[in-house]
Design a protein around this motif. Structure first.
Motif, PDB file in Angstrom:
ATOM      1  N   GLN A 221       0.831  -1.203   0.000  1.00 50.12           N
ATOM      2  CA  GLN A 221       0.000   0.000   0.000  1.00 50.12           C
ATOM      3  C   GLN A 221       0.869   1.259   0.000  1.00 50.12           C
ATOM      4  O   GLN A 221       0.613   2.207  -0.730  1.00 50.12           O
ATOM      5  CB  GLN A 221      -0.876   0.005   1.251  1.00 50.12           C
ATOM      6  CG  GLN A 221      -2.330   0.028   0.906  1.00 50.12           C
ATOM      7  CD  GLN A 221      -3.204  -0.168   2.123  1.00 50.12           C
ATOM      8  OE1 GLN A 221      -2.740  -0.607   3.176  1.00 50.12           O
ATOM      9  NE2 GLN A 221      -4.472   0.156   1.978  1.00 50.12           N
TER      10      GLN A 221
ATOM     11  N   CYS B 146       0.598   0.175  -4.612  1.00 48.88           N
ATOM     12  CA  CYS B 146       0.193  -0.974  -5.427  1.00 48.88           C
ATOM     13  C   CYS B 146      -1.329  -1.035  -5.512  1.00 48.88           C
ATOM     14  O   CYS B 146      -2.032  -0.698  -4.553  1.00 48.88           O
ATOM     15  CB  CYS B 146       0.720  -2.267  -4.817  1.00 48.88           C
ATOM     16  SG  CYS B 146       2.485  -2.474  -5.052  1.00 48.88           S
ATOM     17  N   HIS B 147      -1.810  -1.490  -6.654  1.00 48.19           N
ATOM     18  CA  HIS B 147      -3.256  -1.713  -6.805  1.00 48.19           C
ATOM     19  C   HIS B 147      -3.691  -3.051  -6.204  1.00 48.19           C
ATOM     20  O   HIS B 147      -4.843  -3.227  -5.835  1.00 48.19           O
ATOM     21  CB  HIS B 147      -3.648  -1.694  -8.287  1.00 48.19           C
ATOM     22  CG  HIS B 147      -3.412  -0.392  -8.953  1.00 48.19           C
ATOM     23  ND1 HIS B 147      -2.262  -0.112  -9.670  1.00 48.19           N
ATOM     24  CD2 HIS B 147      -4.156   0.739  -9.001  1.00 48.19           C
ATOM     25  CE1 HIS B 147      -2.322   1.119 -10.147  1.00 48.19           C
ATOM     26  NE2 HIS B 147      -3.467   1.665  -9.746  1.00 48.19           N
TER      27      HIS B 147
ATOM     28  N   ILE C  40      -6.683  -1.446  -1.262  1.00 50.64           N
ATOM     29  CA  ILE C  40      -5.878  -2.329  -2.115  1.00 50.64           C
ATOM     30  C   ILE C  40      -6.654  -3.629  -2.326  1.00 50.64           C
ATOM     31  O   ILE C  40      -7.416  -4.048  -1.444  1.00 50.64           O
ATOM     32  CB  ILE C  40      -4.495  -2.592  -1.441  1.00 50.64           C
ATOM     33  CG1 ILE C  40      -3.555  -3.344  -2.389  1.00 50.64           C
ATOM     34  CG2 ILE C  40      -4.632  -3.328  -0.106  1.00 50.64           C
ATOM     35  CD1 ILE C  40      -2.096  -3.337  -1.938  1.00 50.64           C
TER      36      ILE C  40
END
Lengths: 634, 634
Positions: free
Chosen positions: A32, A36-37, A78
């Motif tokens: 996170q 990041c997705h 996320i």
């Protein structure tokens, strides 16, 4: 659109949902923090995979659900993919217990995705492995069974999961499947998903290391990604798990294949606990990324890595800090010592030489030299006095017949005194020394000995771990060279140990200085025994004799050409040798393996839980008996 | 019309198609000579059932087919039903190997019946068990998978087989299924067949004995027969089969249920190899036959029968004629000796007492008395001198640090010397004495000790067979009484052995004459441990603590009411005890069981292959920790 994806190649501690969920939460934070997705964790990330019948403890299942909730709760910003056991408390499995699935959870904004076209808010493993060390159908309800219950096909139940990433809808092809063995296990879900439109595949796995496995997996997955023209992300764990008798290391080797099927990311080094991040361009299918090199994983360097990692993780898992190794001056104990000295601090190793009257000065000196080279603690504890006392005590004690009052005396043969020596070393000395030293003692058996039970129960077969018992003798020698040349960069294993004839030195018939040694001719028997226990095309005396007659035996078992003629002067000799070892392998060998220490697996077929055995009698097929008769009548 | 049917309740020798087919041919001759219309053999009559990965040997599969052909060829004047492995050499199983089925063959006039509405000329097992000691999906392709492949339902593939008997067409409802566990396993094929019109059901089985199994099977099958108004014939084998770690006896108990669901034939005694013949009136559905009595099979008499039969069959299977038993003057070794003396000739038993300074005159005398009562060979081999020598040798040997050249000495604690004593007895003395006597030595551990690893590896835990390791201590006492009262009809096990406090006598803290003994309080711990490992509702500390708090612990685990209050003065004591044993059970206990001898199973959950375990760490669930905190905060 570029998606930033984190691969959580974590060390899973089997049976510890508390520790595993902590690891995951830490990785989620990191992912996170790096914007990041999505973060992807391996199969059974929370409970671990090889747990035996712990799956039957309902309290443990509730606990896994509870820790799974913690992970789901952490998914606010996320997308988190993770493996866990899923429980349907309302339904039963085939054995009448609560139904469990080997499941993949997709969490976002604190809740689960994945329920469209599927009766649960998670996905389940497509095909359950029931081979080698796996017993999945014992514990988990399969997609096949679920489909049958719902009067649908498994393909009906396999569909992409749509998630929103970077503001766009992405179709994830989520897969939980085997990665190397039966090709169907991996191709079936991929093929089913391909028809339904997928942005990229994600395959989460918990796949133990065995020699050459990743190379095979890469061939299969690369082909699938290329055929579908869709990238594939594979995430595997690291760590160590076991089935009691057989211990597996997990090497990670998480991989990304682009839509051409090229490997564009390959986690290395092997066995590393880490979180790697990666940008995936959805439009190009990671097409623009350069292929990376993938190491061969079927060579001695991987055996070395797996064993050192395995010894470290196993000793730490059981809380053992110190190890005692009986060293004879022979190759097996020397290689074991070389491995343990790398896995643990040499100061935590105590090497013990235990000579009898049969041990040569040569091997006694080699043993001392080895200890000095490795810088390990060393002691010498001779056994002759105790062995003599035991023989005298047993032969001297009157055995009374209560009916007649008569007494008689037992008599020990030379063969029996060989075993007395071996047990005196391990059960009398090493076990007590290990306790006093504050640890366990190692079993240094190799796979050839283990196959035919050429060892003494409670003697050289004993120990807390048989670290090299999945290596054939030729691999033990390869490892000796590798240790000297590539690991220590000096001759820690004295050349004399490598050159000497393998011998148990339990009688004057095995005097190494006269070139006498073990009855096993490793150059041939290593390969004969391997053909008995390998993964594919297990041979039996019927096959061996047929190949001998046809003249392609050496080619079939993979030993050096010309060896058979060299070793056996006639058919009778050949048959006697074959039957001698088959009798040992399927007779007393099984009885000894039942009581052997756990074995660290590196091959496709380690003894124990991978290669299952019943203690039945020795058997020769009808066709074998016909072939033998024909050959001897000739 | 009356049909004469023979039930071939044969002893199957696992892995010996040659011997099994001979047995069958002999029984076929007898049945034919008695003008039987049909003879029925058990499941897997030709290969045996528990074979481990021998199923992967293609030569063995061809061999089973070949011996199967001999049976089919013998069917000219009689219908023969038998179990065998069936191989489809053109198709693959899930693991990529040749496809195998657990099959039922119906042979008549030299060829096979059974192909109508089915793709093969045989029938296959409906549901494959993957629980307890069974791994059927590892080896065999299931009806469920076959149906899916053919795009049919399992029910479509289940149909009667029409045969001509006594000139009339008879619809046989042929079943190969589990007989006791998940009810679905037996009811599913019966229900499917019922809709299609069946003259009578035939269920062939290969079902290991465990306590209470037949009584459960009778309830299920009786209901099914009554519901369908169709008689059911159940044929099971006798003999002994194993999975390496766990050994099963097979009790036969072949049964006929009439159309009212009454048992009108019940093979007895249990464990008898025999061919029974029976007249079945098709018109009445065996209605006219009087119900027979069925013995309870959950009591100590069945444990006794199973163990004596098991010892006989196991020793004869591994070619062992003589057995050495270490007798301490305690109950476990006494009961083991009493069993072996019945299973083998007392002249083939050598009882060995191995006192140290800690053994009382009381137990030494009781041991001698036991040997005299049983009429077994007897000897005394004291261990003190050897134990003292070992301690002195180990503490006297300098351990050298090669870096510094400094030497130090190891120190053995009293706990370590307890284990030295145990190993001295088993690995130094008993193993050598057994070799000299020409046999093996027994392991006399009970299930409570085995659960928590209260034993020494290579010490009292060693042996070729652990015959009573599936008995809780209370069952060991029951068996002692049964041996004296019902088997020997005299006090072969001296009352002193039954009355003495259980003690390992490994230190002065365990002095029996002062009433001191083992740390296990069997009256409570037997039941606590049982709840950890039983078939249903395995408990964990979470459950135990919850029940303790609720006040229904004794009821839940089945021990005597009031015991918990008596043993533990407060909550802390209770929790410490619980955690002590849970730590032992899931910690060192697992490590010890991995190397334990094979166990003769009588319960629903014997250690080994029935109760599978990984050597993972000790674990307490989140909920347990909460409950504990709440309780201690109170």
């Amino acid at each position: 659109m570029k998606l930033k994806i984190a691969l959580g190649q974590m060390e899973i501690i089997p049976g510890r949902p508390d520790l595993n969920s902590q690891t995951m939460l830490k990785m989620i934070d990191e992912a996170q923090a790096a914007d990041c997705h999505m973060v992807i964790f391996p199969e059974m990330a929370i409970p671990g995979y090889l747990l035996g019948d712990t799956w039957e403890q309902e309290a443990f299942l509730r606990d896994c659900e509870s820790y799974g909730q913690d992970i789901i709760a952490a998914s606010n910003h996320i997308i988190i993919l993770f493996g866990n056991v899923a429980v349907d408390w309302e339904k039963k499995g085939d054995d009448g217990r609560i139904r469990k699935y080997n499941a993949l959870f997709i969490a976002h904004n604190g809740s689960l995705l994945g329920g469209d076209n599927f009766p649960y808010p998670f996905r389940i493993k497509t095909l359950l492995p029931n081979y080698r060390e796996f017993d999945d159908d014992r514990h988990f309800f399969s997609l096949r069974k679920l489909a049958q219950e719902l009067q649908q096909t498994p393909e009906d139940l396999i569909s992409p999961v749509t998630v929103t990433m970077a503001g766009e809808a992405i179709n994830l092809g989520c897969i939980l499947c085997e990665d190397g063995w039966g090709e169907d296990y991996s191709t079936q879900p991929i093929t089913a998903l391909q028809k339904k439109g997928v942005t990229f595949y994600i395959n989460i796995s918990s796949s133990p290391f065995t020699l050459g496995k990743n190379n095979k997996r890469n061939r299969i997955f690369a082909k699938q990604a290329a055929t579908a023209q869709v990238p594939l992300i594979y995430v595997n764990n690291v760590g160590l798990q076991n089935n009691g008798k057989t211990i597996y290391t997990f090497d990670g080797a998480s991989t990304i294949y682009n839509k051409k099927g090229q490997v564009v990311y390959y986690s290395h080094p092997a066995f590393a606990h880490k979180l790697d991040m990666f940008e995936l361009d959805v439009a190009t299918g990671a097409d623009e990324l350069a292929p990376v090199e993938v190491p061969r994983d079927d060579q001695i360097d991987f055996i070395y890595q797996a064993l050192v990692y395995g010894i470290q993780k196993f000793t730490s898992a059981i809380g053992m800090k110190k190890v005692v190794i009986g060293i004879s001056g022979g190759i097996d104990s020397a290689v074991a010592a070389g491995l343990y000295a790398k896995a643990l601090n040499p100061a935590n190793l105590l090497l013990v030489n235990m000579p009898s009257q049969y041990n040569s000065e040569t091997t006694k000196n080699l043993a001392r030299q080895l200890a000095e080279n490795l810088g390990c603690l060393y002691t010498v504890l001779p056994i002759q006095q105790s062995v003599d006392f035991t023989i005298q005590q047993i032969e001297g004690a009157p055995v009374i017949n209560p009916e007649t009052g008569a007494a008689y005396h037992l008599k020990l043969t030379p063969f029996m005194t060989e075993n007395i020596q071996a047990r005196d070393r391990s059960s009398r000395i090493l076990a007590a020394v290990a306790a006093a030293f504050g640890g366990g003692f190692s079993c240094n058996a190799n796979k050839a000995e283990t196959t035919v039970g050429y060892s003494t129960l409670y003697g050289d077969q004993a120990g807390f771990l048989a670290a090299i018992a999945d290596l054939w003798k030729y691999q033990v020698y390869q490892l000796a060279h590798y240790l000297n040349q590539e690991v220590y960069h000096r001759e820690v294993i004295p050349q004399g140990i490598i050159d000497i004839v393998p011998s148990a030195e339990l009688s004057f018939d095995q005097a190494v200085d006269e070139g006498k040694g073990d009855p096993i001719q490793y150059a041939y028997h290593d390969y004969l025994f391997r053909s008995f226990v390998q993964w594919w095309n297990k041979s039996t005396p019927e096959d061996i004799l047929q190949w001998y007659i046809t003249g392609n035996l050496e080619e079939k078992i993979g030993c050096q050409p010309g060896l058979v003629k060299q070793l056996f002067t006639n058919d009778i000799d050949f048959i006697q040798d074959l039957e001698r070892w088959w009798n040992q392998f399927t007779g007393i060998g099984v009885a000894k393996r039942i009581q052997s220490p756990p074995i660290m697996a590196v091959s496709r077929r380690a003894f124990g839980f991978d290669h299952r055995e019943a203690q039945n009698g020795v058997y020769y097929t009808r066709r074998y008996r016909e072939l033998k008769e024909q050959l001897l009548d000739k």
